[in-house]
Design an enzyme around this catalytic site. Structure first.
Site: not given
Length: 156
Positions: A22, A30, A130, A132
């Protein structure tokens, strides 16, 4: 192969997702991301795009509901609120699995720092820039009624 599991969930990836606790985070990035440099644990899923991998991971990973923010995406340069098509697809995918959670944009070094601290990083072959995202693992709650059922590990 296993019943009911997306085949993108490789043995190494399933092991990692199960081993996470947890609050641990996992990044899915990418093909241009500096994965080897930033990863504590690197899982390569070459030949696969980010959205199918994100969908597969979200099919088994509970998202943390103990914190206000648990899903984070990278931004286009320093433009925090700009959404490229891949960001819209990530948000839609997350909304299908976690409809009450927002995808929070993190700019540049804030995103990179969080990836470096993540439990693991999944490197895809996603060609879009971008693309990600970071997911924070939550918990599986016990069934209603309070107590978990006794399980005899020797009875099948």
């Amino acid at each position: 192969m296993l019943k009911g599991l997306d085949p993108l969930l490789s043995p190494e990836l399933l092991f990692t997702l199960r081993a996470m606790g947890h609050g641990d985070e996992i990044a899915i990035v990418d093909g241009n991301y500096p994965g080897v440099e930033h990863a504590r644990r690197l899982i390569r899923l070459d030949g696969h795009h980010l959205i199918p991998v994100l969908n597969a991971v979200l099919s088994v990973l509970p998202i943390d509901d103990f914190v206000p923010e648990a899903i984070f995406r990278s931004t286009v340069k320093a433009e925090r609120d700009k959404l490229d098509p891949v960001h819209e697809e990530m948000i839609d995918c997350c909304a299908r699995h976690e409809p009450h959670r927002q995808v929070v944009p993190l700019v540049g070094q804030d995103f990179y720092g969080r990836v470096r601290a993540a439990h693991a990083l999944i490197q895809t072959s996603e060609p879009r820039l971008y693309a990600n995202i970071i997911l924070r693992k939550g918990v599986i709650y016990p069934k209603e009624g309070g107590q978990a059922a006794e399980v005899d590990p020797f009875v099948y």
